[in-house]
Motif scaffolding. Structure first.
Motif: not given
Length: 646
Positions: A510-539
């Motif tokens: 039930h918890v919405r998870v918002l995650a900061r990604a280091y780069d594109r590969g990390h972005h995909y890993s977080l999304r694959c792990a189930g993060a509801d919203y992912v943003i790259s830190e420098t985007y």
């Protein structure tokens, strides 16, 4: 001429081979240079009697290094260091000299010998310490700043030491080398502006020379540099920089002062000059090469015959001197409240004798203060202590620093006495902004971070946060994860961040998870792990910078914002397809040829989209692309002009 070329080639080959190998094994460049010198000198015998002559030339690298150090110190900053400089530096020289002199006297050494030896061993190696600090990024630490203050005072103290040493001359040594002294004195007169002057006359010359360096550096250097820069010839600017350093060093030598001190003073005077960075970039290559050459000559100058003949004595003296200096420095660190790992960095980094020790040794022998045989033994002690110094830095890196870091971070997690609807894991540069925005809007947050320093910094500015590892399940329970609505992941460790996202989404869906990604590969890993919203830190910041660059290049501000929006929109359309391709690939080949081909198609689509006109289309935001008001361009240009003037 052929011999000079061969010697230069030998020194360069030794450096090119030894230094990269030493760096690869984590030993540092200084130890690499020293080992190279030992190999080509005592071991193989490719270099020999010319080493001492080359060493005198290579010592100019120390002069250049202090000039660059001066360029990085504004006079105001130097004034702020005065307490450390005089207190810490002055006490180090005085106490070390006194302790060494006392031990030497207790062993039956005459007081003049003992005082000269104490002065020689009170100095440390500016070249090795500052070079290693720069390589390891230790210059800005508390220990690094304290060590620099001591080194600077030592360089200044060389001047009164040179004045004192001739007064310690022994009559029996004077009689033994009377002819040599006369020849040296005649040579000294030829190269001195102050020989034969009374004390008051010498003082006036010194004051005038220092005033000339300060006034000339402040008022005459800028017109000179502007004149040279107008030529547009980089090599002439390099020649000017070398002329300045060599000229000041020569002037200081002619009046009996330390060339390194003179160039340091000139660097401080030029620290506020607009040509500072150009000067530094032109001098840096010469400084690096000459320092490397100096370290090689130190290694090549080790006389293994004397070392083997007096092995126990020399090793004992070397380790004894280093131990005494380290103990004195540790006591001073305690007195001046240098704490933690900085205390050990300060003590270990300055525990050796230094390059100015060679200068004082030669000077004491020339002035009949120490016999030549003792001078050779002490010179070997100085060289060996410098040779062992990189090992002390390795000891600090591998043993001492990890223990202090572990002690800092192994404390018990804080007791969390409140809960909130938002939990933020990581309060670094990213998490801080998220927390401030939420707090400003009245949202209750619970902040967790595994860095003691970061937690303490936040508490100093009244941002309540708790020390603890956000990946610990019991800590999350105490923070109220069951009732939380949003969990923000902003920790630096990519693997732990991904594991944390996976755990929360599996356990508390039930918890919405918002995650900061280091780069594109990390972005995909977080999304694959189930993060509801992912943003790259420098985007977002990179997009803003790109849009501003377009404006600076003459693109209309509305057009630049339009292009930025088109970039985001086009990327969003390809995002899911790129992610799907990445997820369907094997673990070892995530960014395979299929992904690369899709990405290249995206770049082509972006290029085509940027060429399209969007004046007939609407944006999602209200009044997003409304035509600008009348006279907008003229007013915007005027505002830009006013901003530049102010």
């Amino acid at each position: 001429m052929t011999g000079i070329f061969l010697q230069a080639f030998i020194y360069l080959v030794a450096a090119v081979i030894a230094v990269p190998i030493a760096k690869r094994f984590g030993l540092g460049s200084v130890l690499g240079y020293l080992i190279a010198g030992v190999v080509i000198g005592p071991v193989i015998g490719l270099v020999g009697s010319e080493t001492t002559t080359i060493q005198h030339f290579a010592e100019f690298g120390v002069v250049m290094m202090l000039f660059i150090v001066g360029l990085e110190l504004e006079p105001k900053m130097l004034w702020g260091m005065r307490h450390r400089l005089l207190g810490l530096g002055g006490l180090q020289v005085v106490v070390t000299t006194a302790v060494v002199m006392g031990i030497a006297s207790a062993l039956g050494v005459g007081w003049t010998y003992a005082l000269a030896i104490g002065l020689i061993f009170s100095l440390s190696s500016t070249a090795i310490v500052l070079q290693t600090f720069n390589e390891k990024g230790l210059s800005k630490t508390e220990g690094g700043k304290s060590a620099f203050s001591v080194l600077l005072f030592q360089d200044i103290a060389v001047i009164p030491m040179l004045a004192l040493i001739p007064l310690l001359a022994l009559p029996e040594l004077v009689e033994k080398a009377q002819t040599t002294v006369a020849a040296a004195a005649e040579h000294h007169d030829d190269l001195s502006l102050v020989a034969g002057l009374p004390g008051w006359g010498y003082a006036i010359v010194v004051i005038l020379a220092i005033a000339g360096v300060v006034v000339g550096g402040h008022y005459l250097s800028r017109p000179l540099f502007r004149f040279v820069a107008a030529s547009g010839l980089r090599e002439i600017f390099t020649a000017t920089a070398l002329m300045l350093v060599i000229g000041i060093a020569a002037l200081m030598s002619l009046i009996g002062l330390s060339p390194a001190l003179g160039t340091f003073l000139a660097g401080v005077v030029l620290a506020n000059s607009e040509f500072r960075h150009e000067l530094e970039s032109n001098i840096e290559p010469f400084k690096g090469l000459l320092l490397g050459l100096f370290f090689i000559t130190v290694g090549a100058g080790i006389n293994f015959n004397i070392l083997f003949d007096q092995f126990g004595l020399i090793i004992g003296l070397t380790l004894g001197v280093m131990l005494i200096k380290a103990l004195v420095l540790l006591i001073l660190a305690f007195v001046f409240k240098v704490k933690g790992s900085d205390k050990w960095l300060f003590a270990l980094s300055l525990a050796q004798a230094g390059e100015f020790g060679f200068v004082l040794l030669n000077y004491t022998v020339q002035n009949n203060v120490l016999p030549a045989e003792l001078g050779q033994t002490l010179s070997l002690v100085v060289a060996l202590s410098m040779f062992l110094t990189p090992g002390l830095f390795i000891l600090f890196d591998k043993v001492i620093l990890p223990r202090f870091s572990a002690a800092k971070n192994d404390r018990e997690a804080d007791e969390i006495d409140e809960q909130g609807k938002v939990i933020i894991a990581g309060i670094g540069r990213f998490g801080q902004i998220v927390n401030r925005l939420l707090s400003a809007n009245g949202m209750k947050t619970v902040v967790l971070d595994h860095s003691v320093t970061q937690i303490d910094n936040m508490r100093q500015i009244d941002i309540k946060s708790y020390f603890g590892d956000a990946t610990r399940h019991d800590l999350l329970h105490t923070a109220g994860i069951e009732d939380a609505k949003v969990f923000v992941v902003a920790i630096d460790d990519q693997e732990r961040a991904t594991e944390l996202v996976h755990y929360i989404k599996q356990t508390y869906p039930h918890v919405r998870v918002l995650a900061r990604a280091y780069d594109r590969g990390h972005h995909y890993s977080l999304r694959c792990a189930g993060a509801d919203y992912v943003i790259s830190e420098t985007y977002r910041s990179a997009l803003a910078m790109g849009a501003q660059a377009l404006k600076e290049l003459g693109v209309h501000p509305f057009r630049a914002e339009q292009q930025k929006a088109m970039f985001v929109e086009t990327e969003a359309k390809s995002k899911d397809l790129l992610y799907q391709t990445w997820r369907d690939s094997t673990e070892e080949d995530r960014f395979n040829s299929s992904y690369v081909e899709l990405f290249m198609q995206l770049e082509q689509t972006l290029g085509e989209a940027m060429k399209q006109e969007r004046t007939d289309k609407h944006t999602k935001s209200e009044r997003g692309w409304t035509p600008p008001p009348k006279n907008f361009v003229e007013e915007a240009e005027q505002m830009q002009a006013d901003k530049k003037e102010s």
